[in-house]
Design a protein around this motif. Structure first.
Motif, PDB file in Angstrom:
ATOM      1  N   VAL A 273       0.833  -1.205   0.000  1.00  0.00           N
ATOM      2  CA  VAL A 273       0.000   0.000   0.000  1.00  0.00           C
ATOM      3  C   VAL A 273       0.871   1.261   0.000  1.00  0.00           C
ATOM      4  O   VAL A 273       0.651   2.192  -0.772  1.00  0.00           O
ATOM      5  CB  VAL A 273      -0.948  -0.014   1.227  1.00  0.00           C
ATOM      6  CG1 VAL A 273      -1.560   1.356   1.460  1.00  0.00           C
ATOM      7  CG2 VAL A 273      -2.033  -1.063   1.043  1.00  0.00           C
ATOM      8  N   GLU A 277       1.367   4.224  -2.621  1.00  0.00           N
ATOM      9  CA  GLU A 277       1.184   5.639  -2.281  1.00  0.00           C
ATOM     10  C   GLU A 277       2.385   6.465  -2.734  1.00  0.00           C
ATOM     11  O   GLU A 277       2.236   7.582  -3.210  1.00  0.00           O
ATOM     12  CB  GLU A 277       1.015   5.803  -0.764  1.00  0.00           C
ATOM     13  CG  GLU A 277      -0.433   5.792  -0.331  1.00  0.00           C
ATOM     14  CD  GLU A 277      -0.597   5.993   1.173  1.00  0.00           C
ATOM     15  OE1 GLU A 277       0.402   6.270   1.871  1.00  0.00           O
ATOM     16  OE2 GLU A 277      -1.736   5.842   1.638  1.00  0.00           O
ATOM     17  N   TYR A 309      -6.449   0.264  -3.368  1.00  0.00           N
ATOM     18  CA  TYR A 309      -5.094   0.430  -3.878  1.00  0.00           C
ATOM     19  C   TYR A 309      -4.784  -0.542  -5.012  1.00  0.00           C
ATOM     20  O   TYR A 309      -3.703  -0.493  -5.588  1.00  0.00           O
ATOM     21  CB  TYR A 309      -4.080   0.251  -2.748  1.00  0.00           C
ATOM     22  CG  TYR A 309      -4.108   1.386  -1.756  1.00  0.00           C
ATOM     23  CD1 TYR A 309      -3.329   2.530  -1.963  1.00  0.00           C
ATOM     24  CD2 TYR A 309      -4.928   1.342  -0.640  1.00  0.00           C
ATOM     25  CE1 TYR A 309      -3.355   3.578  -1.065  1.00  0.00           C
ATOM     26  CE2 TYR A 309      -4.966   2.389   0.266  1.00  0.00           C
ATOM     27  CZ  TYR A 309      -4.170   3.505   0.048  1.00  0.00           C
ATOM     28  OH  TYR A 309      -4.193   4.541   0.941  1.00  0.00           O
TER      29      TYR A 309
END
Lengths: 1004, 256, 253
Positions: A273, A277, A309
């Motif tokens: 994740v 990001e 995601y």
């Protein structure tokens, strides 16, 4: 033998630091022994933490700083244990602090030595991904912030000594041996990550773009070698397709360890994740066997990773990796669930390495005379996860079994809780109580400001014209002295500051140097020793935020430093001495819930000599555990629980209220008053107490699905267990089908109940033991036998228990023909199959007592999560605290937990509570908020906005700040529509004075 | 037309310069290619001087000093050796190490002076003109030399050279002799690293590039380039500018 | 000489201030224009601080706090965001909204801190010196904005926003964000106009028509505001010139 009020804590990661802080706050001396040169352990290496994506260093750093400056904590870095002997209550440990060749007392951590070191040595902290000098600090926020020379790399050129203006470097410094007398020991050694060097089929160490998860953690870190950009080590390009491999060195007896490492499923998901990001175009794929998201809010995190995601999960174990030499990409081969062999190409592969016992576990175990388990972890007692085989020696964190941060913190406080039981008679015997001179009354006196400008060797003086800043300070209003020092923080300068305060009759002190985050307490202490109130000190940062960041613009940097000093003077002139008050503490605990957690906590309090009340809503003590006969590991729970109940009932200091309800809880930390009714007649009584422990437990989910309640031979695991132990009914069954995740991980209850997989395997093994001929099939979604429980999963398979996986969308179907039950299921591997069964067992999950929890939550003003379990103050670092001080939680109230986990939590909550109860008085006041009643309209905005529930309405309807709870953040001041609230030390006037001073205006 | 090299000599005042004078007094003949700069001690010859000379197209540089033990400043000539070795190691990367030489010539060795100069001049003649002389300058080679000079000027290498004798021949701060072999390994690695880092810096000064571009240009493994880039980033000398097609682009942000 | 702006930064103690320290430890260079005031929480930054800074000619103001979810005080940064949005809305009236900025910087983001400060400093440089240093008229408008932002109504709305949108209002319902925004935007505009009217009348008494042309808004709108201000006894009707009533300022303090 006389008991000693000191504790030895071996290993200063987050576990050791937490234990030290708890004990130091409970009146003991804590020796915190660390083998490296700074505390913080693995957590300080991490970028973010799951499941909240908190920045690890942001949350851990304040805790480490606190440990670093606590007067009752003595940190020994670079230290080894030489010998250990004695009895519980009175041990002797001999340790050696290996020399750093740098005098810790003199080193200011400025870092010039590291910059000037001509040798480039490997940087261990960054997992070999970057370089640093032979003299270095572990990481920029390290505690203690001292540098150390690594003799393995140092060539002895002597340059560092030349450049160190603090004269801290001393090549003749020798190792220091010392003997420590302690009453108890806590081992918190942490873990070592599994090294995949022998896994040739993954190519670790051969292929550049195969890295371990902990290396990837440093890659992700904004302060890491790649500044948070995901780059391939082979060529620095940004990868698109990234694969994460689960169970590298875990659940793998051939190349690694048999057990499950518990944390990898979550951290790989987190890394995927965060990587996504950091780099938008990244496509992460995670290869996993089972997804073991068994902790609080973990499943939600995995779902978000997949849905928001786009993290792709593939159920498979990778068999081999080969590198494509031209591109350095990696070819992964695996077998999918249908048995097809598939090859995919990835730009980078991250090995989710497991947790191994720490390398020094064996050495430490020998020294301390404690047993190791079959895997080389420190053996914890059954049902008491913080006790070792040697009385008086406790254990916490990953050195006893793989575990995550909150579980480590729970055990750390839990171990501290057990230490309290032994050492409470000698509490407060070894702590240092400092005597201060009376405070000088400055009220009504003209401000007389003293300014000390620091050169910090060349760190400030090399770029900022320090004499110029000093001269400028002399021109500012109310400044009676401006001086400059080579190192304002050095011991001799503290004496100088004190002398100057007297000589010039100074009543406000300013230091212009480095950051108040680390150095403010030191100077506050100095002026207090000179008789000034701590709040008369003001610091301004002309190093970290000026000289170091404007090295090429000395003139501008000097101007900036002058501005900053002017602003500090403006504020300092109106700084006030703030009073602190002592608040008496009622040394009694109120425990809500009389299950395993509640009773364990009560006994711990009683053993320490504190009184405890147990409020139990049922007619008898025991709670959920009354229905459990045995643990997966084979411990007899019935015996245990009856023994516990007996102990509680015979303990004078514990008062039990059965069939009891709480009507009201009033007051605040140290001084609660509750009204309780109890017994068949609802007798009402008022109880005074200093803390509240919420231990309300959970319930078994009553299935609404799978024909439960309609057909007699469809039962729950709990019912099965009872039958197994009280009748021979089950022996006659030929074909038993168990269905997992009943009432868990669905839309109604989206969380994992954590215990059911182990329950099912426990019962399956028992059935097999009693009737080896019986067929047992377990239908599951993921088998979550985390940690050492994996052993029993393996055993069940060896004993012929059949495991078949199904998808959430395609749950098993039950049909009934006469007396025969048929279970049909669609398996990826086997297609559609139908099983005949004469007993179906539903693994029903654990649910929170929603109504009761909601009432209680409102009453004590603490939050619940979406699943109606109580929500702790901080998921990672304050797992048994609430944001509101004086209120704690433990056991299933927090979320599904095993019995031994509940026990650890109970002792943990007691330890946290003891930091309050052990004090006769709490010191309150200082930089807190205060309401001006003449202006307050009673709108209650501040009441709602205060994160700590510190503001309440008084009898007249005005807001009132309970100083004991206020943390001084100032949200209320900034939000009050009438501006009726002043947050001391950061008042509007004080902040505005800084603003006006910057603008060049006169101070208002 | 035969090639007549331009040779620069640095002569220490007390021995070699006197030796050269003696050659003159004795009317000993040697090739006229050398131009001499008198320095007080051979240890005074900063590596920078040699690089500057080579960059200007000088074909050969010779340094002569007192024999070991004879130095007027006691041990200046030993330091000269260390500096010379640094330059030689650096120049060997460009196969130019034969264009410099260090010799000991005493005040009484007029003959030896003439011989040394003759020999060196012949050697340079054989090597041919410096690739950096003449009109068509080899710009790539020039850039490499520039990188070498920057490396020699770097704090790190100067610090190591400055301390070498103390720690390998006498004793280091721990009262031990640091093994020469270990030091050499470390020193050679440092030389190599600083040279490549400076090449990277020079290349990025012209225009921002990716690791891949640099690897191709410098003909060095991209992993190694990445490691250097990380070090340079840590020194705040380069920064990432952008990411284009999966390739981070770096630029030189050094203030010179 | 080129223009060097003065920039004021409010940094929360726990994340951003630590991030700024890390930039220092890593010796990352950024423009020296920023002056930092340390506050315990980004939510502590009272809108008044920003207005006062603008009034004395500070060219740009940046507030930095912990990333959402990281706040040491649990949710203080969410409050900071609400206050900041309010500031932004007000400052849009006088085109000063791009002189303020809110950013999240964690303790490990030294690089990000340096980048943000550099970028913000450059953006303020491009904007040029604050017009408030010269423009008396604009200063009056800012005065009106500060009064409006300081008003009980606006502070109360900001203070309650998260409660009524994210948890629930007194009727146990959640108010939809867009509905709240409409109410809030109207309130901001109205309070701004009313404060401008008050400040104008404070200088000298005027008629609706004069006010309308001064404020460049419709007379009927001015009249509405006048009636409300009359209702709160902030102004009264004085003499009547012909058929035109003249209003005068009466508010105390």
């Amino acid at each position: 033998m006389e008991k000693v009020g000191a504790v030895l804590i071996v290993g200063a990661g987050i576990g050791g630091s937490q234990a030290a802080l708890d004990l130091a706050e409970s009146g003991y001396k804590a020796y915190l022994i660390e083998s490296t040169t700074s505390i913080g352990g693995v957590m300080a290496q991490l970028d973010k933490t799951f499941p909240t994506n908190d920045c690890a260093i942001c949350i851990v750093s304040p805790k480490l700083v606190e440990a670093g400056r606590h007067p009752n904590i003595d940190i020994k870095i670079n230290a080894v244990i030489d010998s250990f002997s004695g009895e519980p209550g009175n041990f002797t440990a001999n340790i050696t602090e290996k020399t750093l060749y740098i005098d810790m007392e003199k080193c200011t951590g400025c870092g010039v030595c590291g910059q000037e070191c001509p040798v480039e040595a490997i940087d261990v902290f960054n997992e070999g991904l970057s370089l640093k000098g032979a003299t270095s600090v572990k990481y920029p926020q390290a505690v203690p912030l001292v540098f150390a020379i690594d003799r393995d790399y140092c060539i002895g050129c002597g340059i560092c000594k030349g450049v160190c203006k603090a004269k801290a470097i001393d090549y003749d410094l020798e190792d220091k041996k010392s003997e420590l007398k302690v009453g108890a020991v806590i081992l918190s050694l942490g873990f070592d990550e599994f090294e995949p060097n022998n896994m040739k089929h993954y190519g670790y160490g051969i292929y550049d773009n195969v890295v371990t998860s902990i290396q990837f953690e440093r890659i992700l870190s904004a302060s890491g070698p790649f500044s948070g950009k995901v780059l391939r080590p082979s060529d620095g390009s940004t990868p698109s397709k990234v694969a994460f491999l689960h169970c590298v060195g875990s659940r793998d007896p051939k190349f690694g360890q048999e057990y499950c490492s518990s944390v990898c499923c979550m951290y790989t998901c987190k890394e995927a994740v965060i990587a996504k990001e950091h780099m938008e175009g990244l496509e992460p794929t995670i290869f996993s066997m089972d997804i073991r998201a068994y902790g609080k809010d973990f499943d939600k995190y995995i779902e978000r990773a997949q849905n928001e995601y786009g993290v792709r999960y593939i159920r498979s174990r990778i068999s081999s990796i080969t590198e494509i030499p031209e591109t350095k990409d990696l070819k992964l081969s695996y077998e999918d669930e249908k048995g097809r062999v598939i090859q995919e190409i990835y730009n980078m592969v991250i090995l989710g390495v497991g947790l191994n016992p720490p390398k020094d576990a064996k050495y430490i175990a020998e020294k301390f005379g404690v047993e190791l388990n079959e895997y080389g972890f420190i053996n914890a007692k059954p049902l008491s996860p913080v006790e070792t085989s040697r009385p008086g020696v406790f254990v916490c964190g990953a050195c006893s079994s793989p575990k995550d941060i909150p579980e480590t913190v729970i055990e750390a406080s839990g171990a501290a809780g057990k230490v309290n039981e032994i050492l409470s008679p000698v509490r407060d015997t070894l702590v240092t109580k400092k005597e201060y001179p009376n405070e000088i009354d400055i009220s009504g006196k003209e401000p007389r400001v003293g300014v000390f400008v620091c050169h910090c060797g060349i760190n400030i003086g090399g770029y900022v014209d320090v004499p110029e800043v000093m001269k400028y300070a002399r021109t500012l209003p109310n400044v009676v002295l401006a001086d400059m020092n080579l190192y304002t923080c050095s011991a001799d300068t503290q004496t100088l500051i004190k002398d100057k305060i007297k000589e010039f009759n100074i009543n406000r002190v300013i230091v212009a140097s480095c950051t108040p985050r680390t150095h403010e307490p030191l100077f506050q202490e100095t002026i207090r020793e000179a008789g000034l109130n701590r709040f008369l000190f003001q610091m301004t940062n002309i190093r970290d935020q000026c000289s170091w960041v404007h090295m090429h613009q000395p003139e501008e940097a000097t101007e900036k430093a002058k501005d900053l000093v002017r602003m500090a003077v403006a504020k300092s002139r109106i700084n006030e001495a703030l009073e602190t008050f002592e608040l008496k503490v009622t040394p009694i605990a109120l425990i809500i819930g009389g299950g395993v957690a509640g009773m364990t906590a009560a006994l711990n309090f009683a053993n320490q000599g504190f009184q405890a009340y147990i409020i139990e809503k049922e007619k008898q003590l025991g709670g959920f555990a009354l229905k459990i006969y045995e643990t997966l590991e084979g411990d007899n729970i019935q015996e245990f629980i009856q023994d516990l109940i007996k102990k509680v009932n015979s303990e004078e200091k514990i008062q039990v209220f059965l069939e009891a309800n709480i009507e009201v809880i009033d007051g605040y930390v140290g001084n609660f008053i509750s009204t309780v009714n109890y017994g068949p007649n609802k007798t009402s009584t008022q109880l005074d107490h200093g803390v509240v422990l919420v231990a309300t437990g959970g319930n078994e989910y009553k299935p609404k699905e799978y024909l439960y309640g309609e057909v007699p031979n469809i039962i729950t695991q709990q019912e099965l267990e009872e039958k197994l132990f009280t009748s021979s009914e089950i022996q006659k069954k030929k074909s038993i089908v168990m269905i997992q995740c009943v009432g868990s991980r669905n839309d109604e209850h989206p969380y994992c109940s954590r215990t059911c997989c182990a329950e099912a395997i426990k019962n399956a093994l028992n059935i097999k033991k009693k009737n080896p001929e019986a067929e047992v099939v377990i239908l599951f979604r993921d088998i979550r036998t985390y940690g050492f429980k994996e052993k029993y999963y393996r055993k069940a398979r060896e004993n012929g228990v059949l495991f078949i996986r199904f998808d959430k969308e395609k749950p098993p179907q039950i049909s009934k023909e006469n007396e025969n039950l048929k279970v049909s299921i669609e398996s990826q591997k086997m297609g559609k199959i139908t099983l005949n069964s004469d007993l179906i067992v539903l693994s029903s999950g654990i649910v929170a007592p929603a109504e009761g929890n909601e009432v209680l939550a409102k009453m004590v003003k603490v939050p619940l999560n979406e699943d109606k379990f109580f929500l702790e103050a901080h998921v990672k670092l304050r797992p048994v605290d609430f944001a509101t001080e004086g209120i704690f939680l433990c056991g299933t109230a927090h979320g599904p937990a095993t019995i031994s986990e509940s026990i650890a939590q109970a002792n943990s909550a007691v330890s946290r509570a003891t930091t309050i109860l052990s004090k006769e008085t709490l010191l309150i006041g200082g930089a807190v908020s205060v309401v001006d009643k003449d202006i307050c309209t009673g709108c209650k905005i501040c009441v709602r906005i205060c994160p700590f529930n510190a503001i309440v309405k008084d009898e007249e309807g005005y807001a009132y700040v309970q100083e004991a709870l206020c943390k001084g953040c100032g949200l209320c001041s900034a939000s009050c529509p009438e501006k009726a609230i002043t947050t001391k030390h950061f008042t509007n006037e004080q902040i505005l004075s800084e603003i006006y001073a910057l603008g060049g205006k006169e101070v208002i | 037309m035969s090639f007549e090299p331009r040779i620069l000599g640095f002569l220490c005042n007390w021995c070699s310069y006197a030796g050269a004078d003696l050659a003159g007094v004795s009317r000993i003949q040697y090739p006229p290619n050398i131009r001499v700069i008198r320095v007080m001690c051979s240890g005074r010859v900063d590596p920078e001087f040699i690089f500057k000379a080579l960059k200007l197209g000088i074909d050969g540089v010779i340094i002569t000093g007192c024999h070991p033990g004879d130095c007027h400043y006691i041990e200046g000539n030993y330091e000269a050796v260390k500096k010379f070795e640094l330059v030689q190691k650096l120049l060997s990367k460009l196969n130019m190490e034969k264009r410099i030489r260090l010799e000991w010539v005493s005040a009484s060795e007029g003959n030896r002076f003439a011989e040394v100069i003759t020999d060196f001049t012949n050697q340079i003649k054989e090597l041919g003109p410096s690739p950096l002389s003449g009109k068509d300058l080899d710009m790539e080679l020039m850039e490499k030399l520039e990188a070498l000079e920057m490396a020699a000027e770097s704090y790190r290498l100067r610090a190591l050279v400055g301390r070498e004798r103390k720690i390998t021949e006498q004793e280091n701060v721990y009262g031990e002799k640091y093994p020469k072999e270990k030091f050499d390994n470390l020193f050679d690695a440092a030389i190599n690293n600083e040279y490549i880092r400076n090449r990277i810096l020079l290349s990025l000064e012209k225009n921002p590039k990716s690791v891949k571009d640099l690897a191709t240009q410098l003909n060095i493994d991209s992993k190694e380039i990445l490691n250097h880039i990380l070090v340079l980033k840590g020194r705040n000398q380069v920064a990432m500018e952008d990411i284009i097609e999966n390739q981070p682009i770096y630029l030189n942000v050094m203030e010179r | 000489m080129s223009y060097e702006p003065t920039i004021l930064g409010f940094l929360c103690n726990w994340c951003s201030y630590a991030g700024a320290d890390l930039a220092g430890v890593s010796r990352l260079q950024y423009p020296p224009n920023i002056r930092v005031i340390r506050v315990m929480c980004s939510g502590r930054v009272d809108p008044k601080f920003v207005f006062e800074a603008l009034k004395i000619g500070i060219d740009g103001i940046i507030v930095m706090g912990c990333h959402p979810g990281d706040c040491h005080y649990l949710e203080g940064n969410y409050e900071a965001e609400k206050k900041f949005n309010m500031l932004k809305k007000f400052l849009t009236f006088i085109n000063l909204d791009n002189r303020i900025r809110l950013e999240w910087v964690s303790a490990s983001e030294g690089m990000r801190f340096a980048e943000i400060v550099s970028e913000f400093t450059n953006s303020i440089k491009e904007l040029g010196p604050s017009p408030l240093k010269e423009d008396k008229d604009l200063l009056d408008k800012l005065e009106a904005i500060e009064m409006a932002a300081d008003s009980y109504r606006i502070r109360a709305l900001v203070g309650r926003e998260r409660t009524i949108i994210e948890s629930e209002n007194v009727y146990g319902e959640k108010v939809p964000q867009d509905k709240f925004d409409n109410i809030f935007n109207t309130a901001i505009y109205d309070e701004y106009m009313r404060c401008r009217i008050l400040l104008s009348l404070k200088k000298n008494s005027k008629s609706v028509k004069v006010l309308a042309s001064e404020l460049e808004i419709d007379p009927s709108e001015v009249l509405e505001h006048i009636l409300i201000l009359k209702g709160s006894n902030s102004i009264t009707m004085g003499e009547i010139e012909g058929i035109t009533p003249i209003y005068e300022y009466t508010m105390e303090g």
